[in-house]
Design a protein around this motif. Sequence first.
Motif, PDB file in Angstrom:
ATOM      1  N   TRP A 301       0.923  -1.133  -0.004  1.00  0.00           N
ATOM      2  CA  TRP A 301       0.212   0.081   0.062  1.00  0.00           C
ATOM      3  C   TRP A 301       0.816   1.337   0.025  1.00  0.00           C
ATOM      4  N   PRO A 302       1.641   1.542  -1.182  1.00  0.00           N
ATOM      5  CA  PRO A 302       2.559   2.714  -0.962  1.00  0.00           C
ATOM      6  C   PRO A 302       1.606   3.888  -1.314  1.00  0.00           C
ATOM      7  N   ALA A 307      -0.252  11.630  -3.390  1.00  0.00           N
ATOM      8  CA  ALA A 307       0.571  12.607  -3.358  1.00  0.00           C
ATOM      9  C   ALA A 307       0.715  13.038  -4.978  1.00  0.00           C
ATOM     10  N   LEU A 308       0.802  12.008  -5.729  1.00  0.00           N
ATOM     11  CA  LEU A 308       0.797  12.200  -7.354  1.00  0.00           C
ATOM     12  C   LEU A 308      -0.505  12.879  -7.657  1.00  0.00           C
ATOM     13  N   CYS A 309      -1.648  12.466  -7.178  1.00  0.00           N
ATOM     14  CA  CYS A 309      -2.922  13.320  -7.699  1.00  0.00           C
ATOM     15  C   CYS A 309      -2.708  14.524  -6.972  1.00  0.00           C
ATOM     16  N   GLY A 310      -2.317  14.643  -6.071  1.00  0.00           N
ATOM     17  CA  GLY A 310      -2.117  16.452  -5.171  1.00  0.00           C
ATOM     18  C   GLY A 310      -1.195  17.127  -5.938  1.00  0.00           C
ATOM     19  N   PHE A 311      -0.105  16.455  -6.715  1.00  0.00           N
ATOM     20  CA  PHE A 311       0.799  17.170  -7.391  1.00  0.00           C
ATOM     21  C   PHE A 311       0.420  17.878  -8.571  1.00  0.00           C
ATOM     22  N   TYR A 312      -0.032  16.823  -9.424  1.00  0.00           N
ATOM     23  CA  TYR A 312      -0.435  17.190 -10.865  1.00  0.00           C
ATOM     24  C   TYR A 312      -1.863  18.004 -11.083  1.00  0.00           C
ATOM     25  N   VAL A 344       3.760  24.713  -7.046  1.00  0.00           N
ATOM     26  CA  VAL A 344       4.261  23.421  -7.693  1.00  0.00           C
ATOM     27  C   VAL A 344       5.288  22.598  -7.224  1.00  0.00           C
ATOM     28  N   LEU A 345       6.361  23.213  -6.857  1.00  0.00           N
ATOM     29  CA  LEU A 345       7.552  22.780  -6.190  1.00  0.00           C
ATOM     30  C   LEU A 345       7.338  22.109  -4.879  1.00  0.00           C
ATOM     31  N   ILE A 346       6.485  22.463  -4.054  1.00  0.00           N
ATOM     32  CA  ILE A 346       5.946  21.911  -2.685  1.00  0.00           C
ATOM     33  C   ILE A 346       5.138  20.700  -3.203  1.00  0.00           C
ATOM     34  N   GLY A 347       4.603  20.553  -4.141  1.00  0.00           N
ATOM     35  CA  GLY A 347       3.514  19.430  -4.614  1.00  0.00           C
ATOM     36  C   GLY A 347       4.421  18.191  -4.993  1.00  0.00           C
ATOM     37  N   LEU A 348       5.621  18.863  -5.869  1.00  0.00           N
ATOM     38  CA  LEU A 348       6.512  18.107  -6.267  1.00  0.00           C
ATOM     39  C   LEU A 348       7.438  17.395  -5.341  1.00  0.00           C
ATOM     40  N   ALA A 349       7.988  18.076  -4.364  1.00  0.00           N
ATOM     41  CA  ALA A 349       8.781  17.527  -3.277  1.00  0.00           C
ATOM     42  C   ALA A 349       8.045  16.561  -2.409  1.00  0.00           C
ATOM     43  N   ASN A 350       6.725  16.743  -2.187  1.00  0.00           N
ATOM     44  CA  ASN A 350       5.711  15.810  -1.435  1.00  0.00           C
ATOM     45  C   ASN A 350       5.618  14.587  -2.265  1.00  0.00           C
ATOM     46  N   PHE A 351       5.373  14.746  -3.598  1.00  0.00           N
ATOM     47  CA  PHE A 351       5.430  13.564  -4.244  1.00  0.00           C
ATOM     48  C   PHE A 351       6.633  12.704  -4.215  1.00  0.00           C
ATOM     49  N   VAL A 352       7.974  13.118  -4.492  1.00  0.00           N
ATOM     50  CA  VAL A 352       9.146  12.639  -4.407  1.00  0.00           C
ATOM     51  C   VAL A 352       9.549  12.124  -2.926  1.00  0.00           C
ATOM     52  N   PHE A 355       8.476   8.427  -1.850  1.00  0.00           N
ATOM     53  CA  PHE A 355       9.603   7.013  -2.242  1.00  0.00           C
ATOM     54  C   PHE A 355      10.955   6.875  -1.332  1.00  0.00           C
ATOM     55  N   PHE A 356      10.752   7.805  -0.436  1.00  0.00           N
ATOM     56  CA  PHE A 356      11.827   7.680   0.785  1.00  0.00           C
ATOM     57  C   PHE A 356      11.390   7.333   2.089  1.00  0.00           C
ATOM     58  N   VAL A 357       9.942   7.135   2.133  1.00  0.00           N
ATOM     59  CA  VAL A 357       9.495   6.992   3.610  1.00  0.00           C
ATOM     60  C   VAL A 357       8.616   5.732   3.345  1.00  0.00           C
ATOM     61  N   LEU A 358       8.426   5.018   2.093  1.00  0.00           N
ATOM     62  CA  LEU A 358       7.892   3.591   1.945  1.00  0.00           C
ATOM     63  C   LEU A 358       8.297   2.631   2.907  1.00  0.00           C
ATOM     64  N   LYS A 359       9.818   2.446   3.156  1.00  0.00           N
ATOM     65  CA  LYS A 359      10.481   1.475   3.815  1.00  0.00           C
ATOM     66  C   LYS A 359       9.971   1.561   5.396  1.00  0.00           C
ATOM     67  N   ASP A 360       9.437   2.768   5.780  1.00  0.00           N
ATOM     68  CA  ASP A 360       9.121   2.810   7.172  1.00  0.00           C
ATOM     69  C   ASP A 360       7.796   2.656   7.102  1.00  0.00           C
ATOM     70  N   LEU A 361       6.864   2.364   6.339  1.00  0.00           N
ATOM     71  CA  LEU A 361       5.339   2.117   6.362  1.00  0.00           C
ATOM     72  C   LEU A 361       5.343   0.740   6.917  1.00  0.00           C
TER      73      LEU A 361
END
Length: 361
Positions: A301-302, A307-312, A344-352, A355-361
């Motif tokens: 469940w990534p 976040a992708l929907c929120g970004f674009y 836009v940069l804030i949304g992009l940063a949130n999306f990226v 991928f760095f927090v998946l391992k903590d879920l």
Amino acid sequence: MSDGRILEFHDVCGRRLGRHARVLAITGSLLTLLGGMLVYWILLTNFLFHIGNFVHDRVFDVTVASSNGSYRYDNAVCRSQNVSGLCATNRNDNSTNGGRDFQHWWSETRTIPLYLLLLLFPLLNFKSPTIFTRMNSVGMLSLVYLVVFVAVKAAGWGVNIEFKAAPEGSHAYDSHIAAQFRPTFPALTGVAALGYFVQNSVLSLVRNQKHPQHNVRCVRDLILAYILVLVTYVYFGGLFYITFPLNKNCITDNVLDTIASSDVLCLVARVGLFFQLTCLFPQLAFITRIQLYTALYGNPWPSFVGALCGFYYAIGLPCLVRCVSLKEEGRLTYFHIVFHGLLVLIGLANFVAQFFVLKDL
């Protein structure tokens, strides 16, 4: 599988056979699951089509007849185009224009597959398959009904099979000749291979049960399941084939299509199977989603989708539309560009960051 846990069967292949075997296992599993979902979608469409036809025919007094002779016997019909001497069906609809409108909006190939979206799409969004597993247990009543249904039809038809050459001058649709060997037999073994295929789904199913400590009995339960499936296949296929009163080539991959749509017993069977497949389809979709996301992200469940929907969609597109509108009006300034660019940069940063927090879920 970053922590060494075995989540799916392809993880077992990867640990024992290497990375390439894991990729092959994932690919084969997903192709099989997608193929199964496609078959289920076709069957659901077929069942819904005939259920709707039955209701419409009863309400509007529609009769179905052959164009130049009889091709049906005791509600057994032949829809095969590969058997000579058979006749096409005509729907004698007393409502005329209403009948044509119904056939336009109730088409097995054009409209009903889309209608299924309204029913199945909400069911695909459940996070756990437990509810469908329980509902499918109730749906097993349809299997019991099918056992009785085939027995009743077989008792009414009697034995209709001969292992000899068709007599000269006999009608093709009355021939009960059963070929002792056909070069197309691999089609049967291929279907059987898919019918017994469950290796890629076992872990996904047992991992979500209420009492996982009982998984030690999984091997015994699987053996019993395989035996019951074998008995069921032999019973349905053998008994129906031996007693079917028309040409054996008339039997289709969906045997219910060889029964007249006006048959009430067949209607009940279609309703039961429609309910059961409606419960099974979301389970296949669940397993497909779990295996795909686990293979790609190591987590079933990534959180990147939101976040992708929120970004674009929630940020990117509205900002672009706003800037273009301001430019067309001649009111676009550097402040607007910087402000919307930061959003836009804030949304992009949130999306990226997902991928760095998946391992903590």
